[in-house]
Design an enzyme around this catalytic site. Structure first.
Site, mmCIF file in Angstrom:
data_model
loop_
_atom_site.group_PDB
_atom_site.id
_atom_site.type_symbol
_atom_site.label_atom_id
_atom_site.label_comp_id
_atom_site.label_asym_id
_atom_site.label_seq_id
_atom_site.Cartn_x
_atom_site.Cartn_y
_atom_site.Cartn_z
ATOM 1 N N SER A 9 0.802 -1.262 0.029
ATOM 2 C CA SER A 9 0.101 0.206 0.003
ATOM 3 C C SER A 9 0.830 1.234 0.218
ATOM 4 C CB SER A 9 -0.949 -0.041 1.209
ATOM 5 O OG SER A 9 -1.387 1.261 1.403
ATOM 6 N N HIS A 34 -0.717 -0.961 -4.408
ATOM 7 C CA HIS A 34 -2.115 -0.924 -3.811
ATOM 8 C C HIS A 34 -2.119 0.632 -3.762
ATOM 9 C CE1 HIS A 34 -5.795 -1.883 -1.830
ATOM 10 N NE2 HIS A 34 -5.376 -1.124 -0.719
ATOM 11 N N ASP A 36 -4.111 3.742 -2.200
ATOM 12 C CA ASP A 36 -5.217 3.990 -1.452
ATOM 13 C C ASP A 36 -5.637 5.409 -1.502
ATOM 14 O OD1 ASP A 36 -3.774 1.906 1.289
ATOM 15 O OD2 ASP A 36 -5.714 1.689 0.186
ATOM 16 N N MET A 38 -8.433 8.378 -0.599
ATOM 17 C CA MET A 38 -9.293 8.601 0.543
ATOM 18 C C MET A 38 -9.622 10.159 0.385
ATOM 19 S SD MET A 38 -7.032 6.997 3.688
ATOM 20 C CE MET A 38 -6.439 5.268 3.595
ATOM 21 N N HIS A 67 -7.731 1.532 -4.661
ATOM 22 C CA HIS A 67 -8.860 1.283 -3.739
ATOM 23 C C HIS A 67 -9.500 2.382 -3.412
ATOM 24 C CE1 HIS A 67 -9.546 -0.017 0.708
ATOM 25 N NE2 HIS A 67 -10.777 0.022 0.092
ATOM 26 N N MET A 69 -11.591 4.676 -1.636
ATOM 27 C CA MET A 69 -12.413 4.979 -0.129
ATOM 28 C C MET A 69 -12.957 6.391 -0.279
ATOM 29 S SD MET A 69 -9.515 3.140 2.311
ATOM 30 C CE MET A 69 -8.257 3.384 0.920
ATOM 31 N N MET A 138 -11.616 -6.284 3.954
ATOM 32 C CA MET A 138 -10.903 -4.960 4.789
ATOM 33 C C MET A 138 -10.748 -5.868 6.251
ATOM 34 S SD MET A 138 -10.146 -2.466 3.094
ATOM 35 C CE MET A 138 -9.472 -1.447 4.511
ATOM 36 N N ASP A 176 -6.722 -6.966 3.159
ATOM 37 C CA ASP A 176 -6.046 -5.515 3.517
ATOM 38 C C ASP A 176 -6.335 -4.896 4.709
ATOM 39 O OD1 ASP A 176 -6.809 -2.258 1.526
ATOM 40 O OD2 ASP A 176 -5.101 -2.917 3.030
HETATM 41 C C1 DX5 Z 1 -6.561 1.443 4.947
HETATM 42 C C2 DX5 Z 1 -6.132 1.145 3.684
HETATM 43 C C3 DX5 Z 1 -4.937 0.029 3.764
HETATM 44 C C4 DX5 Z 1 -3.673 0.245 4.444
HETATM 45 C C5 DX5 Z 1 -2.817 -0.952 4.911
HETATM 46 O O1 DX5 Z 1 -7.586 2.145 4.807
HETATM 47 O O2 DX5 Z 1 -7.152 0.563 2.702
HETATM 48 O O3 DX5 Z 1 -4.408 -0.340 2.249
HETATM 49 O O4 DX5 Z 1 -3.156 1.258 3.846
HETATM 50 O O5 DX5 Z 1 -1.739 -0.529 5.721
HETATM 51 P P1 DX5 Z 1 -1.096 -1.574 6.860
HETATM 52 O O6 DX5 Z 1 -0.631 -2.690 5.939
HETATM 53 O O7 DX5 Z 1 -0.251 -0.653 7.375
HETATM 54 O O8 DX5 Z 1 -2.460 -1.947 7.862
HETATM 55 ZN ZN ZN Z 2 -6.439 -0.291 0.808
#
Ligand code: DX5
Ligand code: ZN
Length: 219
Positions: A9, A34, A36, A38, A67, A69, A138, A176
């Site tokens: 990630s 990956h 992320d 947000m 991903h 979010m 998740m 994840d």
């Molecule tokens: C959280 C993300 C994950 C996160 C994983 O909202 O979707 O991908 O970055 O990070 P770790 O592996 O440190 O939990």
């Molecule tokens: Zn993620």
């Protein structure tokens, strides 16, 4: 098993050195990143968006596993596809029209993923399970890296593995959140084919972090 895909990630990487970090992932033999995204609405954090994805796309050949979010992701699917996403994963809680969103991703020629938060019944994604290329479980509440793995997630992986097998689906089953070399073997045994790891990869540095997963998974 060699078939496990580790997707680091980028949320946990050093964004002042994004290009170098991506090169480090490729040097470590990885094929996925990956991404992320947000928006501060769907999750209580703001990470990054389209310009960062476009920069990562220019800087590497890694599969961009995006991903989303974000609220109402349908609004931005075409933009993320154009910015370089290879796969687009939407949260079932973020849209009233998950079936339509999955169809839109497919129309854009990208791999369609669906994911759900730890508090969301698995039944919520069952109607679209046959239509997706990836299912993401998740194992933390989304919004942050470095959180603890939620143990109940393991049984959810097993259940989804069973549902996908019953469908004869070849969709990726990805986990994840709080994934580490310590829990990775259990997740693979439960039926996961893809693992996302942020802090477990970037805290020790990609080379060491990836090696720790390889040692744990004997890949
Ligand atoms: C959280 C993300 C994950 C996160 C994983 O909202 O979707 O991908 O970055 O990070 P770790 O592996 O440190 O939990
Ligand atoms: Zn993620």
């Amino acid at each position: 098993s060699a078939s496990v895909i580790l997707a680091p990630s980028l949320l946990s990487c050093d964004f002042a050195r994004l290009g170098e970090e991506l090169a480090g992932l490729e040097a470590a033999g990885l094929s996925w990143a990956h991404v992320d995204v947000m928006d501060g609405q769907f999750v209580p954090n703001i990470s990054f968006g389209l310009p960062i994805l476009a920069a990562a796309r220019r800087a590497s050949h890694l599969y961009m596993d995006v991903h989303l979010m974000i609220e109402q992701p349908e609004r931005y699917l075409a933009d993320f596809a154009a910015a370089g996403a290879d796969g687009l994963t939407v949260q079932v809680e973020s849209t009233r029209h998950i079936h339509r969103a999955v169809g839109l991703i497919r129309e854009l020629g990208k791999r369609a993923g669906v994911t759900l938060n730890p508090g969301t019944p698995l039944e919520m994604i069952r109607p679209v399970l046959a239509d997706v290329d990836l299912v993401l479980v998740m194992s933390v509440n989304p919004g942050f890296g470095g959180q603890q793995f939620i143990p109940a997630s393991l049984e959810r992986v097993r259940t989804l593995r069973r549902w996908l097998d019953e469908l004869g689906s070849s969709a990726d089953l990805q986990v994840d959140g709080g994934v580490t070399p310590a829990n990775a073997p259990d997740l693979v045994r439960a039926g996961a084919t893809h693992l996302v790891a942020g802090s477990a990869v970037f805290a020790p540095g990609a080379a060491a972090g990836v090696q720790a997963f390889r040692d744990a998974l004997e890949v």
